[in-house]
Write a protein that holds these residues in place. Structure first.
Motif, PDB file in Angstrom:
ATOM      1  N   LEU A 146       0.850  -1.188   0.000  1.00  0.00           N
ATOM      2  CA  LEU A 146       0.000   0.000   0.000  1.00  0.00           C
ATOM      3  C   LEU A 146       0.884   1.234   0.000  1.00  0.00           C
ATOM      4  O   LEU A 146       1.686   1.429   0.915  1.00  0.00           O
ATOM      5  CB  LEU A 146      -0.913   0.007   1.224  1.00  0.00           C
ATOM      6  CG  LEU A 146      -1.770   1.274   1.417  1.00  0.00           C
ATOM      7  CD1 LEU A 146      -2.798   1.400   0.309  1.00  0.00           C
ATOM      8  CD2 LEU A 146      -2.449   1.261   2.792  1.00  0.00           C
ATOM      9  N   SER A 158     -11.314   1.081   5.507  1.00  0.00           N
ATOM     10  CA  SER A 158     -10.927   1.331   4.112  1.00  0.00           C
ATOM     11  C   SER A 158      -9.996   0.269   3.542  1.00  0.00           C
ATOM     12  O   SER A 158     -10.161  -0.161   2.395  1.00  0.00           O
ATOM     13  CB  SER A 158     -10.297   2.719   3.984  1.00  0.00           C
ATOM     14  OG  SER A 158      -9.223   2.858   4.899  1.00  0.00           O
ATOM     15  N   LYS A 161     -11.670  -2.985   2.642  1.00  0.00           N
ATOM     16  CA  LYS A 161     -12.523  -2.812   1.466  1.00  0.00           C
ATOM     17  C   LYS A 161     -11.689  -2.797   0.187  1.00  0.00           C
ATOM     18  O   LYS A 161     -12.176  -3.158  -0.882  1.00  0.00           O
ATOM     19  CB  LYS A 161     -13.328  -1.518   1.581  1.00  0.00           C
ATOM     20  CG  LYS A 161     -14.470  -1.607   2.579  1.00  0.00           C
ATOM     21  CD  LYS A 161     -15.279  -0.324   2.638  1.00  0.00           C
ATOM     22  CE  LYS A 161     -16.476  -0.498   3.577  1.00  0.00           C
ATOM     23  NZ  LYS A 161     -17.263   0.756   3.702  1.00  0.00           N
ATOM     24  N   MET A 162     -10.443  -2.383   0.307  1.00  0.00           N
ATOM     25  CA  MET A 162      -9.552  -2.401  -0.853  1.00  0.00           C
ATOM     26  C   MET A 162      -8.987  -3.795  -1.111  1.00  0.00           C
ATOM     27  O   MET A 162      -8.951  -4.258  -2.250  1.00  0.00           O
ATOM     28  CB  MET A 162      -8.412  -1.398  -0.644  1.00  0.00           C
ATOM     29  CG  MET A 162      -8.860   0.052  -0.563  1.00  0.00           C
ATOM     30  SD  MET A 162      -7.522   1.207  -0.103  1.00  0.00           S
ATOM     31  CE  MET A 162      -6.541   1.210  -1.603  1.00  0.00           C
ATOM     32  N   THR A 163      -8.546  -4.477  -0.050  1.00  0.00           N
ATOM     33  CA  THR A 163      -7.892  -5.769  -0.235  1.00  0.00           C
ATOM     34  C   THR A 163      -8.840  -6.831  -0.789  1.00  0.00           C
ATOM     35  O   THR A 163      -8.384  -7.783  -1.434  1.00  0.00           O
ATOM     36  CB  THR A 163      -7.298  -6.285   1.083  1.00  0.00           C
ATOM     37  OG1 THR A 163      -8.335  -6.380   2.082  1.00  0.00           O
ATOM     38  CG2 THR A 163      -6.203  -5.372   1.580  1.00  0.00           C
ATOM     39  N   HIS A 165     -10.622  -6.799  -3.281  1.00  0.00           N
ATOM     40  CA  HIS A 165     -10.528  -6.895  -4.744  1.00  0.00           C
ATOM     41  C   HIS A 165      -9.311  -7.702  -5.178  1.00  0.00           C
ATOM     42  O   HIS A 165      -9.306  -8.271  -6.277  1.00  0.00           O
ATOM     43  CB  HIS A 165     -10.466  -5.494  -5.344  1.00  0.00           C
ATOM     44  CG  HIS A 165     -11.722  -4.709  -5.143  1.00  0.00           C
ATOM     45  ND1 HIS A 165     -12.873  -4.939  -5.861  1.00  0.00           N
ATOM     46  CD2 HIS A 165     -12.017  -3.695  -4.285  1.00  0.00           C
ATOM     47  CE1 HIS A 165     -13.824  -4.096  -5.471  1.00  0.00           C
ATOM     48  NE2 HIS A 165     -13.323  -3.336  -4.520  1.00  0.00           N
ATOM     49  N   VAL A 174      -5.585  -1.458  -6.562  1.00  0.00           N
ATOM     50  CA  VAL A 174      -6.860  -0.869  -6.145  1.00  0.00           C
ATOM     51  C   VAL A 174      -6.576   0.520  -5.608  1.00  0.00           C
ATOM     52  O   VAL A 174      -5.589   0.726  -4.895  1.00  0.00           O
ATOM     53  CB  VAL A 174      -7.536  -1.716  -5.047  1.00  0.00           C
ATOM     54  CG1 VAL A 174      -8.921  -1.160  -4.710  1.00  0.00           C
ATOM     55  CG2 VAL A 174      -7.631  -3.180  -5.461  1.00  0.00           C
ATOM     56  N   THR A 175      -7.419   1.466  -5.949  1.00  0.00           N
ATOM     57  CA  THR A 175      -7.263   2.814  -5.434  1.00  0.00           C
ATOM     58  C   THR A 175      -8.512   3.228  -4.672  1.00  0.00           C
ATOM     59  O   THR A 175      -9.609   2.717  -4.934  1.00  0.00           O
ATOM     60  CB  THR A 175      -6.973   3.818  -6.572  1.00  0.00           C
ATOM     61  OG1 THR A 175      -6.608   5.074  -6.015  1.00  0.00           O
ATOM     62  CG2 THR A 175      -8.174   4.002  -7.488  1.00  0.00           C
ATOM     63  N   ALA A 176      -8.350   4.130  -3.721  1.00  0.00           N
ATOM     64  CA  ALA A 176      -9.447   4.545  -2.846  1.00  0.00           C
ATOM     65  C   ALA A 176      -9.978   5.908  -3.266  1.00  0.00           C
ATOM     66  O   ALA A 176      -9.450   6.558  -4.183  1.00  0.00           O
ATOM     67  CB  ALA A 176      -8.969   4.589  -1.397  1.00  0.00           C
ATOM     68  N   GLN A 221      -2.922   3.830  -2.916  1.00  0.00           N
ATOM     69  CA  GLN A 221      -2.931   2.828  -3.986  1.00  0.00           C
ATOM     70  C   GLN A 221      -2.358   1.517  -3.467  1.00  0.00           C
ATOM     71  O   GLN A 221      -1.244   1.462  -2.953  1.00  0.00           O
ATOM     72  CB  GLN A 221      -2.168   3.329  -5.210  1.00  0.00           C
ATOM     73  CG  GLN A 221      -0.789   3.902  -4.931  1.00  0.00           C
ATOM     74  CD  GLN A 221      -0.125   4.431  -6.185  1.00  0.00           C
ATOM     75  OE1 GLN A 221       0.495   3.685  -6.941  1.00  0.00           O
ATOM     76  NE2 GLN A 221      -0.259   5.737  -6.409  1.00  0.00           N
ATOM     77  N   GLU A 260     -12.169   1.724  -5.738  1.00  0.00           N
ATOM     78  CA  GLU A 260     -13.080   1.323  -4.670  1.00  0.00           C
ATOM     79  C   GLU A 260     -13.676   2.588  -4.040  1.00  0.00           C
ATOM     80  O   GLU A 260     -13.035   3.236  -3.200  1.00  0.00           O
ATOM     81  CB  GLU A 260     -12.346   0.478  -3.633  1.00  0.00           C
ATOM     82  CG  GLU A 260     -13.144   0.149  -2.382  1.00  0.00           C
ATOM     83  CD  GLU A 260     -14.526  -0.406  -2.672  1.00  0.00           C
ATOM     84  OE1 GLU A 260     -15.509   0.357  -2.565  1.00  0.00           O
ATOM     85  OE2 GLU A 260     -14.623  -1.590  -3.032  1.00  0.00           O
ATOM     86  N   ALA A 263     -13.973   2.958  -0.019  1.00  0.00           N
ATOM     87  CA  ALA A 263     -12.774   3.084   0.816  1.00  0.00           C
ATOM     88  C   ALA A 263     -12.410   4.562   0.847  1.00  0.00           C
ATOM     89  O   ALA A 263     -11.909   5.109  -0.135  1.00  0.00           O
ATOM     90  CB  ALA A 263     -11.636   2.246   0.246  1.00  0.00           C
TER      91      ALA A 263
END
Length: 495
Positions: A146, A158, A161-163, A165, A174-176, A221, A260, A263
């Motif tokens: 990250l 957050s 919720k990203m992981t 994917h 994945v970006t928030a 990211q 996402e 997040a």
């Protein structure tokens, strides 16, 4: 028009084409927000699943003593397994108390917080990140990396919720959603907050649907280890848009990038026009550089990725060449006016009625995506295109009312009066760009912050971003110094 020759008809058609092409950014915005609702049907959630890989958090830091402590503490308190999260702060030869803040946390959380010191700094964010990435990838522990900024504050849920994917091996990163999170907002940070709603919660959802993401947010990211290794185990250097280049490279290597929206990461944004100008000039120059670097990519569809698709190319150049489109539309309208073409007025009305419909639809949609920002920035949402542009929209929709008011104000209109008024209306785009540019210089005068704010409200926040883009053209053409300039942060984010 009466008794035009074939050449004159062809010339008028050419001018109409110029005006139509000039409205490309408006059509693109409308298209983006028409596609956006499809995100409810076409998204990555069906392939996502609860997943908690071992995550190494890399935080580049140069003189971040005021913010780094809070950021570390928030990361340690995330809803994520303690034994699967490590924080590596890459200290870019800081001269303040950043090392003390980091070492204090490292002592309190052994094995979870690490201080990596660079003896020579100032080479830019990408070099700082690569120092940490090389250390992390040299060991087998990390399954994901990250990358975050030192000042951002992650919502507690957050990261997980990203992981989720990354449970899909096809996903490389994945970006928030980076939201403006200052406690003491001013007019400019409220405008930035609305911009982020439109550009992230809006446009990036559309990019999810269309299958090509333009940029992973620099402050949040999450990369799979495989994705970083595929692009060479480092962040690309040599450009001012390292985040965007990393995003492109991941997709060119066959991996999917995912936005996402749930997040949430709060960030502190610039509070003055000058600070915003410097930040966005860096971004804009980076995008100009990447446009050249990937010149063989544009509008060349590929089965391996969607970066060469027509929709992505139009979206990219609608932003990159927005000032050019603005000038093209104005030039076409003015030429029609000079030729005394009867088409000029209906074309002008079409342009601004289309802009009004797009503006109303996108803003109403956007404020519902982030209620917090919508409630606190409703004035900036309303005046996002500028008071001047809103008046032009009203004139296009109600021309007879405008003419009546004008006659009441200055009396009967002569042909010369009509020409001057029409010229001002048709040239509003370039005029608003100059007005927004003036905000930067007015800000330096006594009482300048009020005058600068007034300019932005009148000429539009979008015109300010356009002016910065023009400056990026000039700086790249002149090959001006391209050193990485850090945006100063002092810890105004709501924790």
């Amino acid at each position: 028009m009466s008794e035009l020759t074939g050449f004159e008809i062809a010339y008028v058609v050419f001018l109409l084409a110029c005006v139509l092409v000039g409205t490309t950014p408006v059509f693109n915005t409308l298209y983006q927000f028409l596609v956006l609702p499809l995100h409810a049907l076409k998204n990555h959630y069906r392939r996502a699943a609860p997943y908690a890989p071992r995550v190494a958090v890399i935080v580049p830091a140069w003189n971040e003593g005021l913010v780094i402590g809070a950021s570390i503490e928030r990361m340690l308190s995330l809803e994520y397994p303690d034994d699967r999260l490590r924080i590596y702060v890459v200290d870019d030869a800081s001269t303040d108390h950043t090392p003390d803040e980091v070492l204090r946390r490292a002592a309190a959380h052994p094995g979870r917080v690490f201080h990596l010191r660079r003896d020579v700094g100032g080479e830019g964010k990408a070099h700082t990140l690569n120092h940490g990435i090389s250390r992390v990838l040299a060991e087998d522990w990390a399954e994901a990396v990250l990358i975050m900024d030192a000042d951002v504050i992650f919502a507690r849920d957050s990261l997980r919720k990203m992981t989720r994917h990354l449970a899909d091996e096809r996903v490389g990163a994945v970006t928030a959603y980076i939201a403006e999170g200052s406690q003491d907002r001013n007019y400019l940070t409220r405008f930035i907050g609305m911009e982020y709603v439109l550009a992230q919660l809006g446009s990036r959802r559309t990019q999810n649907v269309l299958g090509a993401v333009a940029c992973l947010a620099g402050g949040a990211q999450l990369h799979s280890r495989a994705n970083l290794e595929a692009i060479g185990g480092r962040i690309p250097t040599g450009t001012l848009a390292e985040d965007t280049m990393t995003t492109f490279e991941g997709q060119l290597h066959g991996r999917r990038m995912v936005f996402e929206p749930h997040a949430v990461v709060l960030a502190e944004e610039p509070r003055t026009v000058d600070a915003l100008w410097k930040q966005r000039l860096r971004w804009a120059r980076g995008n100009v550089q990447l446009t050249s670097i990937y010149r063989r990519l544009w509008f060349r569809p590929s089965r391996a990725h969607r970066l060469g698709s027509l929709s992505f190319g139009i979206s990219w150049f609608s932003i990159l060449l927005l000032p050019v489109f603005m000038l093209l539309a104005a030039a076409g309208l003015m030429t029609l006016l000079v030729l005394h073409s009867d088409i000029a007025e209906p074309v002008f009305r079409f342009m601004w009625i289309l802009a009004a419909c797009t503006y109303l639809y996108s803003i109403i949609f956007a404020v519902q995506l982030d209620g917090r920002t919508g409630r606190s920035s409703w004035r900036e949402a309303l005046l996002f295109p500028g008071l001047g542009a809103m008046i032009l929209m009203a004139i296009a929709i109600f021309p007879s009312v405008f003419e009546t008011l004008l006659v009441d104000w200055i009396g009967a209109l002569t042909p010369r009066d009509r020409f001057v008024v029409s010229a001002i209306l048709y040239l509003w785009g370039p005029l608003s760009l100059l007005g927004a540019w003036a905000a930067r210089w007015l800000e330096r005068l006594p009482g300048g912050r009020f005058l600068a704010g007034l300019c932005i409200y009148v000429f539009g926040y979008g015109s300010l971003l356009c002016a910065i883009t023009v400056d990026s053209y000039i700086k790249e053409w002149r090959r001006a110094d391209a050193s990485w300039v850090k945006t100063e942060k002092v810890g105004r984010v709501v924790s």
